[in-house]
Scaffold this motif. Sequence first.
Motif, mmCIF file in Angstrom:
data_model
loop_
_atom_site.group_PDB
_atom_site.id
_atom_site.type_symbol
_atom_site.label_atom_id
_atom_site.label_comp_id
_atom_site.label_asym_id
_atom_site.label_seq_id
_atom_site.Cartn_x
_atom_site.Cartn_y
_atom_site.Cartn_z
ATOM 1 N N LYS A 89 9.978 0.219 -3.398
ATOM 2 C CA LYS A 89 8.641 0.524 -4.095
ATOM 3 C C LYS A 89 8.207 -0.145 -3.965
ATOM 4 C CE LYS A 89 11.550 3.100 -6.789
ATOM 5 N NZ LYS A 89 11.519 4.026 -6.647
ATOM 6 N N MET A 90 8.025 -1.416 -2.609
ATOM 7 C CA MET A 90 6.909 -2.371 -2.433
ATOM 8 C C MET A 90 5.657 -1.832 -2.069
ATOM 9 S SD MET A 90 6.325 -5.557 -4.060
ATOM 10 C CE MET A 90 5.482 -6.148 -3.036
ATOM 11 N N SER A 96 -6.042 -3.599 -4.958
ATOM 12 C CA SER A 96 -5.529 -2.527 -6.260
ATOM 13 C C SER A 96 -6.883 -2.791 -8.031
ATOM 14 C CB SER A 96 -4.405 -3.349 -6.507
ATOM 15 O OG SER A 96 -4.445 -4.278 -6.353
ATOM 16 N N ILE A 140 2.718 2.687 -9.834
ATOM 17 C CA ILE A 140 3.594 1.260 -9.902
ATOM 18 C C ILE A 140 2.313 1.024 -8.395
ATOM 19 C CG2 ILE A 140 5.232 1.592 -7.782
ATOM 20 C CD1 ILE A 140 6.932 -0.721 -9.375
ATOM 21 N N ASP A 141 1.326 1.877 -7.350
ATOM 22 C CA ASP A 141 0.879 1.424 -6.699
ATOM 23 C C ASP A 141 -0.313 1.675 -6.540
ATOM 24 O OD1 ASP A 141 2.864 1.822 -4.336
ATOM 25 O OD2 ASP A 141 2.706 4.033 -4.103
ATOM 26 N N LEU A 171 -0.821 -1.483 -9.019
ATOM 27 C CA LEU A 171 -0.525 -2.533 -9.102
ATOM 28 C C LEU A 171 -1.462 -3.173 -7.981
ATOM 29 C CD1 LEU A 171 3.054 -2.781 -11.194
ATOM 30 C CD2 LEU A 171 0.432 -2.420 -12.129
ATOM 31 N N ASP A 202 -0.202 -6.461 -5.118
ATOM 32 C CA ASP A 202 1.019 -6.123 -4.788
ATOM 33 C C ASP A 202 1.916 -7.464 -5.596
ATOM 34 O OD1 ASP A 202 0.217 -4.958 -2.483
ATOM 35 O OD2 ASP A 202 -0.132 -6.016 -1.642
ATOM 36 N N ASN A 238 1.285 -8.161 -8.405
ATOM 37 C CA ASN A 238 2.395 -7.967 -9.903
ATOM 38 C C ASN A 238 3.056 -6.854 -9.636
ATOM 39 O OD1 ASN A 238 0.298 -10.635 -11.071
ATOM 40 N ND2 ASN A 238 -0.604 -7.602 -11.780
ATOM 41 N N ARG A 239 2.935 -6.245 -8.939
ATOM 42 C CA ARG A 239 4.365 -4.963 -8.414
ATOM 43 C C ARG A 239 6.003 -5.734 -8.185
ATOM 44 N NH1 ARG A 239 1.800 -2.398 -5.352
ATOM 45 N NH2 ARG A 239 2.750 -3.198 -3.550
ATOM 46 N N ALA A 284 1.522 -6.070 -15.317
ATOM 47 C CA ALA A 284 2.001 -5.284 -14.687
ATOM 48 C C ALA A 284 2.758 -4.017 -15.893
ATOM 49 C CB ALA A 284 3.113 -5.786 -13.595
ATOM 50 N N LEU A 340 1.018 -0.512 -16.308
ATOM 51 C CA LEU A 340 1.718 0.756 -16.132
ATOM 52 C C LEU A 340 1.662 1.507 -17.052
ATOM 53 C CD1 LEU A 340 4.861 -0.785 -14.136
ATOM 54 C CD2 LEU A 340 3.268 0.935 -12.819
ATOM 55 N N TYR A 354 10.235 2.890 -16.047
ATOM 56 C CA TYR A 354 10.756 2.334 -14.866
ATOM 57 C C TYR A 354 12.043 2.678 -13.881
ATOM 58 C CZ TYR A 354 6.160 2.807 -13.169
ATOM 59 O OH TYR A 354 4.653 3.466 -12.447
#
Lengths: 201, 105
Positions: free
Chosen positions: A40-41, A97, A138-139, A141, A143, A145-146, A180, A184, B75
């Motif tokens: 996910k990162m 981002s 999610i990408d 956000l 880095d 905050n993700r 975040a 989202l 999520y």
Amino acid sequence: MNENINQQEISLEALQRKDKAAFAQLVAQNSDHIYRLALKMLGNPQDAEDILQETFIKAFNNIDGFEGRSKVSTWLYRIAVNESLSLLRKRKDNLTSIDASFETDDGDILPRQIIDWCCLPERELISDEARHYITEAIDTLSDANRATFLLRDVEGLSTREAAKVLDISESAVKVRLMRARMQLRESLTDFFANKLAKESA
Amino acid sequence: MNHEHDHQTQQHNHEHSHDYGHDHQLPCKDILTNLNAYIDGELDNALCRDIETHIKSCPNCRIVVNTLKKTIQLYQMDGQETTLPDEARHRLMTRLDLDDYVAKE
Ligand SMILES: [Zn+2]
């Protein structure tokens, strides 16, 4: 998956004398989590697998330096997050981002769109298209905050644990998490508002 | 049909909750400030009750709370479905020289 094995306490002493069975157990208990976080990162399975391997190799090599002040899993997350962030920094040709949130003077984040898409039928909320969108959103956000969102909301770490993993204060975790989540929410609203308009058309 | 309020109006509304025509005990602003803690169940009972009262009579805050909760939930569901593929698990065990410990199916 075997829940019993997964919940057994691993002895730090066994890990530090490089007991292979203990390491295997550590891997069994944590590899899904570390892989998911990295995936996910980073957004791609190959990089996630590299980070997963690196994380456990580093853990094996540095277990002597682990003092047991936090959980082993927290320590593993920390290695994985740092590896992921450093890979992302290397990749930095990726677009920066956009922070889509609106902040008031005292730091509250104002919602931009007020559209009630919760009433959409389940099949819309978890359609392949929706899931694809959710993964991509999610990408967008930052880095930092993700990573915070993933640790708190997907991995279920406490604010305190997430602060340890990220090496920031608990209040910084809260601020990042709020940004975040709100960002989202706006992204999913963009997507689902469209679906809602089609439903009611 | 579009339910979207334009951004300026929204900002305005959240600074002046009485614009909704309800006499809220808590202003919308306080809902925003406590949103995270509310969703995470970290607020004391009194504040939690105040927020719930507000949400009952304030559609905008209710929508924000509900869509935010739903976002997190989606999520979490997505996360639960993500597991390490078997082949990748085997490569990991090989790389770590732990082949002997690969769980027997
Ligand atoms: Zn309100």
